[in-house]
Motif scaffolding. Structure first.
Motif, PDB file in Angstrom:
ATOM      1  N   ASP A 209     -31.989  -4.795 -28.839  1.00 13.51           N
ATOM      2  CA  ASP A 209     -31.060  -5.703 -28.867  1.00 13.51           C
ATOM      3  C   ASP A 209     -29.587  -4.922 -29.130  1.00 13.51           C
ATOM      4  OD1 ASP A 209     -30.162  -5.494 -31.576  1.00 13.51           O
ATOM      5  OD2 ASP A 209     -32.110  -6.613 -31.949  1.00 13.51           O
TER       6      ASP A 209
ATOM      7  N   LEU B 271     -41.539 -11.116 -43.574  1.00 13.40           N
ATOM      8  CA  LEU B 271     -42.824 -10.952 -43.194  1.00 13.40           C
ATOM      9  C   LEU B 271     -42.835 -10.705 -41.699  1.00 13.40           C
ATOM     10  CD1 LEU B 271     -44.516 -13.422 -45.399  1.00 13.40           C
ATOM     11  CD2 LEU B 271     -45.025 -11.060 -45.515  1.00 13.40           C
TER      12      LEU B 271
ATOM     13  N   TYR C 205     -39.779  -6.922 -46.990  1.00 11.84           N
ATOM     14  CA  TYR C 205     -38.496  -5.876 -46.769  1.00 11.84           C
ATOM     15  C   TYR C 205     -37.363  -6.693 -46.087  1.00 11.84           C
ATOM     16  CZ  TYR C 205     -35.590  -2.137 -46.890  1.00 11.84           C
ATOM     17  OH  TYR C 205     -34.490  -1.248 -47.082  1.00 11.84           O
TER      18      TYR C 205
HETATM   19  N1  LIG Z   1     -33.012  -6.627 -34.477  1.00 15.98           N
HETATM   20  C1  LIG Z   1     -32.665  -6.335 -35.664  1.00 15.98           C
HETATM   21  N2  LIG Z   1     -31.538  -6.192 -36.126  1.00 15.98           N
HETATM   22  C2  LIG Z   1     -31.125  -5.888 -37.322  1.00 15.98           C
HETATM   23  N3  LIG Z   1     -31.945  -5.781 -38.351  1.00 15.98           N
HETATM   24  C3  LIG Z   1     -33.147  -5.901 -38.087  1.00 15.98           C
HETATM   25  C4  LIG Z   1     -33.889  -6.312 -36.756  1.00 15.98           C
HETATM   26  N4  LIG Z   1     -34.959  -6.633 -36.951  1.00 15.98           N
HETATM   27  C5  LIG Z   1     -35.289  -6.291 -38.118  1.00 15.98           C
HETATM   28  N5  LIG Z   1     -34.158  -5.991 -39.165  1.00 15.98           N
HETATM   29  C6  LIG Z   1     -34.058  -5.737 -40.378  1.00 15.98           C
HETATM   30  O1  LIG Z   1     -35.392  -5.724 -40.894  1.00 15.98           O
HETATM   31  C7  LIG Z   1     -35.691  -6.491 -41.866  1.00 15.98           C
HETATM   32  C8  LIG Z   1     -37.128  -7.226 -41.700  1.00 15.98           C
HETATM   33  O2  LIG Z   1     -37.255  -7.710 -40.715  1.00 15.98           O
HETATM   34  P1  LIG Z   1     -38.515  -9.106 -40.967  1.00 15.98           P
HETATM   35  O3  LIG Z   1     -39.644  -8.340 -41.310  1.00 15.98           O
HETATM   36  O4  LIG Z   1     -38.600  -9.746 -39.355  1.00 15.98           O
HETATM   37  O5  LIG Z   1     -38.244  -9.924 -41.845  1.00 15.98           O
HETATM   38  P2  LIG Z   1     -36.899 -11.108 -41.884  1.00 15.98           P
HETATM   39  O6  LIG Z   1     -36.486 -11.232 -40.363  1.00 15.98           O
HETATM   40  O7  LIG Z   1     -37.775 -12.099 -42.505  1.00 15.98           O
HETATM   41  O8  LIG Z   1     -35.735 -10.593 -42.722  1.00 15.98           O
HETATM   42  C9  LIG Z   1     -34.645  -7.659 -41.633  1.00 15.98           C
HETATM   43  O9  LIG Z   1     -34.583  -8.386 -43.030  1.00 15.98           O
HETATM   44  C10 LIG Z   1     -33.540  -6.900 -41.193  1.00 15.98           C
HETATM   45  O10 LIG Z   1     -32.826  -6.217 -42.136  1.00 15.98           O
END
Ligand SMILES: Nc1ncnc2c1ncn2[C@@H]1O[C@H](COP(=O)(O)OP(=O)(O)O)[C@@H](O)[C@H]1O
Ligand SMILES: [Mg+2]
Length: 492
Positions: free
Chosen positions: A420, A453, A438
């Protein structure tokens, strides 16, 4: 019996046995060579018969011989003889002049009762000039010259230059303590060297091993053993140290798990408390009549509904994650084409992309099918979680999500990347995004959304497929999450 003592003992016996055998062999060899068991002794006598006198003694003897040949009368001159004797005494030898059966002059310390009988007879041919003789308990080597004092009267005379030698028996007696002393010294010295060697090479490492084992028993696993030699003891020490190291690692891992578990519990309680507090607040508002109008009541009720929905999702996700973690969620693998599966998933999200004004771009879309073994529902969940993150975090226009499918024939895998152009993840946070609970921003407010998660679940599912998942990101530019899946051919 300690190792030190045992080794010292065995080494000493080896030395004793070998020295004894050596002496025995030397004796047997001399007997074998001469055929006489007294040969050792006769070697000794022969040696002195051949070399009875030293150089100085020999020159005095030659002087006297000269006199005997040319001026024998002088050999009765006591002053002259005393003079020679003094010279001889200086080199620790003695002089004897014999006229007929009676000694004319004898060096005083040679005076013995049976000296006269012990002296060899006249032998005017002077065939045996050098020899040895025993006088009582004393042993002499000598040079002798026979002559006539008066050739006409046949008045016989002899000169002896004598040197006392310690007799063989006495020599042995004298030498024995020295030999024993030397032997003891050698044994002691080798023992000492051996002791030092054994101590350094065996005892000290073993001692270190014992101490280390003791400390391990007490729970201290930090005690590094010094690098050891390459022998058996060294290998033992190294194996032991390796074992200690492994044990330490496994204990540390255990502690880490424990710490993780505590962290997880604390996260769960925190994440659940927030919506519960909110729900409680709205419920109290309704009970206490704060929401008086029907609109307000409806607003409160829907707020409660939303929060409850959040909680439900979170609990569901947690439940799902723990099932995967405990391997209690079975995988239903079936043959699938990665390309069409991915197209299908994207199609299902078309409405979301439209609503969020997201542009979807395909890259490297292969024209032929890529066969994989997949649990379709679970892979859908992975992609859904990734897309949800991208949509959730993207804020600026235009929002672009790129899907890339790359076939790696050599690795027999397909790599799918979902990228993205969102805010990105900072580098410190990047290694942890796949950890459960995290969140990079760590603002544990439900507003930031999600339980932390999503990626952890994705990782569990990709692991279950025998693939790998990783993230790459640049702040303010975007995030790439890519995962590999093994090709079907490889699994067969
Ligand atoms: N596409 C993304 N852009 C920016 N940060 C992201 C992206 N995907 C994940 N992250 C970071 O990784 C963390 C963990 O993602 P995820 O395990 O999906 O937890 P959640 O979506 O519940 O916060 C997110 O809190 C975010 O900080
Ligand atoms: Mg997420």
């Amino acid at each position: 019996m300690s190792i030190r003592f045992r080794l010292l003992f065995s080494f000493t016996s080896v030395v004793i046995v070998s020295v004894t055998l050596f002496m025995l062999a030397a004796y047997l060899l001399s007997v074998a060579a001469t055929g006489d068991y007294r040969s050792v002794r006769s070697f000794y006598t022969i040696h002195y018969s051949l070399n009875p006198l030293s150089e100085e003694e020999e020159s005095i003897f030659l002087d006297l011989k000269y006199l005997a040949k040319h001026d024998p009368a002088k050999l009765t001159d006591l002053t002259l003889l005393q003079n020679y004797d003094t010279q001889l005494k200086m080199v620790k030898a003695g002089l004897l002049v014999r006229k007929e059966a009676r000694p004319v002059y004898t060096t005083p310390n040679l005076l013995e009762d049976n000296l006269a009988e012990a002296l060899p007879d006249y032998e005017m041919g002077n065939y045996s000039i050098r020899n040895t003789m025993n006088v009582g308990s004393r042993f002499f080597s000598y040079a002798k010259f026979d002559f006539y004092f008066d050739a006409a009267k046949k008045e016989k005379g002899s000169i002896f230059v004598l040197r006392e030698r310690s007799p063989f028996a006495e020599l042995v007696r004298k030498m024995l303590p020295v030999l024993v002393g030397m032997f003891a010294f050698i044994v002691l010295l080798t023992g000492l060297i051996l002791y030092r060697y054994v101590t350094r090479k065996i005892v000290i490492p073993l001692e270190g091993l014992r101490k280390s084992a003791e400390r391990i028993k007490e729970g201290d696993l930090t005690n590094d053993l010094p690098p050891a030699s390459k022998d058996e003891i060294g290998q033992l020490v190294m194996s032991f140290d390796e074992m200690r190291h492994r044990l330490q690692e496994s204990i540390q891992l255990q502690l880490l798990y424990e710490e993780n578990r505590k962290q997880m519990l604390s996260n769960i309680s925190h994440d659940l408390r927030t919506p519960i507090t909110t729900i409680k607040g709205y419920a109290e508002g309704i009970r206490d009549g704060v929401a008086q109008t029907p609109e307000k009541l409806k607003q409160y009720a829907s707020a409660i509904h939303t929060r409850a929905g959040d909680m439900e999702r979170m609990v569901e996700e947690l439940f799902y994650y723990s099932k995967l973690d405990l391997k209690k969620e079975p995988f239903a693998f079936e043959e699938a084409d990665a390309v069409s599966l991915l197209r299908e998933i994207m199609l299902e999200h078309e409405i979301d992309f439209e609503r969020e004004e997201v542009q979807l771009e395909w890259r490297n879309l292969p024209s032929r099918p890529i066969p994989i073994l997949a649990d379709r529902e679970k892979l859908k969940r992975v992609v859904r979680n990734l897309l949800a993150n991208s949509i959730k975090f993207m804020s600026r226009d235009p929002k672009i999500i790129t899907v890339d499918i790359r076939l790696d024939e050599a690795e027999e895998a397909v790599t799918i990347t979902i990228a993205d152009n969102g805010p990105g993840i900072n580098q410190e946070a990047l290694p942890y995004v796949f950890d459960r609970f995290y969140r990079a921003d760590d603002s544990r407010s439900p507003a930031a959304g999600g339980s932390g998660l999503g990626l952890a679940v994705a990782k569990q599912i990709i692991d279950g497929h025998g693939g790998e998942i990783a993230a790459d990101s640049e702040l303010f530019k975007g995030t790439e999450i890519y995962f590999t899946l093994p090709l079907l051919t490889k699994r067969r």
